[in-house]
Design a protein around this motif. Structure first.
Motif, PDB file in Angstrom:
ATOM      1  N   ARG A 184      17.687 -74.141  44.484  1.00  0.00           N
ATOM      2  CA  ARG A 184      17.370 -73.831  43.084  1.00  0.00           C
ATOM      3  C   ARG A 184      16.112 -72.970  42.988  1.00  0.00           C
ATOM      4  NH1 ARG A 184      18.492 -78.929  38.987  1.00  0.00           N
ATOM      5  NH2 ARG A 184      20.562 -79.508  39.751  1.00  0.00           N
ATOM      6  N   GLU A 185      15.108 -73.325  43.775  1.00  0.00           N
ATOM      7  CA  GLU A 185      13.851 -72.579  43.727  1.00  0.00           C
ATOM      8  C   GLU A 185      14.017 -71.167  44.279  1.00  0.00           C
ATOM      9  OE1 GLU A 185      10.951 -73.305  42.321  1.00  0.00           O
ATOM     10  OE2 GLU A 185      11.964 -75.085  41.519  1.00  0.00           O
ATOM     11  N   TYR A 186      14.868 -71.008  45.272  1.00  0.00           N
ATOM     12  CA  TYR A 186      15.130 -69.680  45.832  1.00  0.00           C
ATOM     13  C   TYR A 186      15.767 -68.781  44.773  1.00  0.00           C
ATOM     14  CZ  TYR A 186      16.962 -66.143  49.084  1.00  0.00           C
ATOM     15  OH  TYR A 186      17.250 -64.976  49.735  1.00  0.00           O
ATOM     16  N   LEU A 187      16.764 -69.316  44.072  1.00  0.00           N
ATOM     17  CA  LEU A 187      17.405 -68.557  42.990  1.00  0.00           C
ATOM     18  C   LEU A 187      16.396 -68.227  41.901  1.00  0.00           C
ATOM     19  CD1 LEU A 187      19.861 -67.400  41.508  1.00  0.00           C
ATOM     20  CD2 LEU A 187      20.336 -69.712  40.658  1.00  0.00           C
ATOM     21  N   LYS A 188      15.620 -69.210  41.506  1.00  0.00           N
ATOM     22  CA  LYS A 188      14.648 -69.011  40.433  1.00  0.00           C
ATOM     23  C   LYS A 188      13.592 -67.974  40.803  1.00  0.00           C
ATOM     24  CE  LYS A 188      11.528 -71.667  37.421  1.00  0.00           C
ATOM     25  NZ  LYS A 188      10.987 -73.031  37.132  1.00  0.00           N
ATOM     26  N   SER A 189      13.106 -68.034  42.038  1.00  0.00           N
ATOM     27  CA  SER A 189      12.042 -67.121  42.452  1.00  0.00           C
ATOM     28  C   SER A 189      12.503 -65.673  42.493  1.00  0.00           C
ATOM     29  CB  SER A 189      11.484 -67.534  43.823  1.00  0.00           C
ATOM     30  OG  SER A 189      12.480 -67.417  44.830  1.00  0.00           O
ATOM     31  N   GLY A 195      12.400 -59.871  36.890  1.00  0.00           N
ATOM     32  CA  GLY A 195      12.272 -59.793  35.437  1.00  0.00           C
ATOM     33  C   GLY A 195      13.100 -60.747  34.616  1.00  0.00           C
ATOM     34  N   PHE A 196      13.676 -61.773  35.227  1.00  0.00           N
ATOM     35  CA  PHE A 196      14.456 -62.751  34.475  1.00  0.00           C
ATOM     36  C   PHE A 196      13.659 -64.046  34.288  1.00  0.00           C
ATOM     37  CE2 PHE A 196      17.735 -59.972  36.070  1.00  0.00           C
ATOM     38  CZ  PHE A 196      18.710 -59.963  35.075  1.00  0.00           C
ATOM     39  N   ARG A 197      13.767 -64.641  33.129  1.00  0.00           N
ATOM     40  CA  ARG A 197      13.151 -65.943  32.887  1.00  0.00           C
ATOM     41  C   ARG A 197      14.216 -67.028  32.910  1.00  0.00           C
ATOM     42  NH1 ARG A 197      13.143 -63.643  27.660  1.00  0.00           N
ATOM     43  NH2 ARG A 197      14.365 -64.812  26.138  1.00  0.00           N
ATOM     44  N   SER A 198      13.847 -68.178  33.399  1.00  0.00           N
ATOM     45  CA  SER A 198      14.782 -69.291  33.507  1.00  0.00           C
ATOM     46  C   SER A 198      14.823 -70.092  32.207  1.00  0.00           C
ATOM     47  CB  SER A 198      14.370 -70.206  34.667  1.00  0.00           C
ATOM     48  OG  SER A 198      13.060 -70.722  34.441  1.00  0.00           O
TER      49      SER A 198
END
Length: 223
Positions: A184-189, A195-198
């Motif tokens: 999850r953190e890899y995708l989020k980072s 330029g994308f916010r979660s």
């Protein structure tokens, strides 16, 4: 000679894929990332409504040009690491959102409750933030996605399924393994990097920060 020309034209037309004319500023993601993996859930019945969703007429992913270009850069970096993106949803017509509202009001329709919202009541899904009467998806720069292995095309284990309405989908959910959290953190980072916010309630949901249509909710179909 005339018959021969007609036959050639018929063959050419039969192989030609007709696409709708998109509003200015939108693109088909496959034209920007030709090898993008797609599983457009709302085109079929494997989604929380249990049926095809109005407004989805073809397995096409549509996004604003800005968001699509950012995803292209993400895909390029991921491929260097042996991964790729898989898209579940992107631009969503307002008519699809309206159908979600109608679905939520039918208390007797619990066909998909076991899989998608086992511990929630349908009428509360809006107040809990899992569904909205106006979705960022309809503005064209929000995308639902996950990561897959570039060789096997198998999804990375995120510790929860797409469109699951519950705490397990939250970014801060603690009862998952170390590897699931790392995925999850890899995708989020990498999404944040470009330029994308979660969205805190859904690990798969991201919106391009500099979206070009922040106040416009579109309703053209996906076809």
């Amino acid at each position: 000679m005339f018959k021969k020309v007609v036959v050639i034209l018929v063959i050419l037309l039969s192989n030609f894929s007709f696409s709708q004319s998109l509003p200015e500023g939108f693109v088909y993601l496959s034209e920007v990332i030709p090898d993008i993996e797609i599983e457009l859930r709302y085109l079929g019945s494997h989604n929380f409504t249990g049926r095809p969703v109005p407004g989805y007429e073809n397995e096409k992913i549509i996004l604003s040009e800005n968001a699509a270009e950012a995803l292209r850069k993400i895909q390029q970096e991921l491929e260097n690491e042996g991964y790729c993106l898989k898209i579940f949803d992107a631009y969503r017509p307002q008519q699809a959102v309206d159908s979600f509202i109608s679905w939520s009001k039918n208390a007797e329709d619990t066909l998909t409750k076991t899989e998608f919202y086992p511990n929630k009541k349908k009428r509360n899904l809006f107040s809990l933030g899992y569904i909205a009467t106006k979705s960022g998806h309809s503005r064209g720069s929000t995308v639902d996605l996950t990561l897959i292995n570039a060789n096997t095309l198998k999804e990375l284990d995120m510790g929860g399924n797409y469109d699951y309405f519950g705490e397990r989908s939250h970014h801060n959910f603690e009862d998952i393994t170390k590897k699931q959290r790392e995925n999850r953190e890899y995708l989020k980072s990498i999404m944040n990097k470009y330029g994308f916010r979660s969205y805190s309630e859904e690990w798969w949901h991201y919106t391009f920060r500099n979206e070009p249509f922040p106040e416009t909710y579109f309703n053209f179909p996906v076809k």
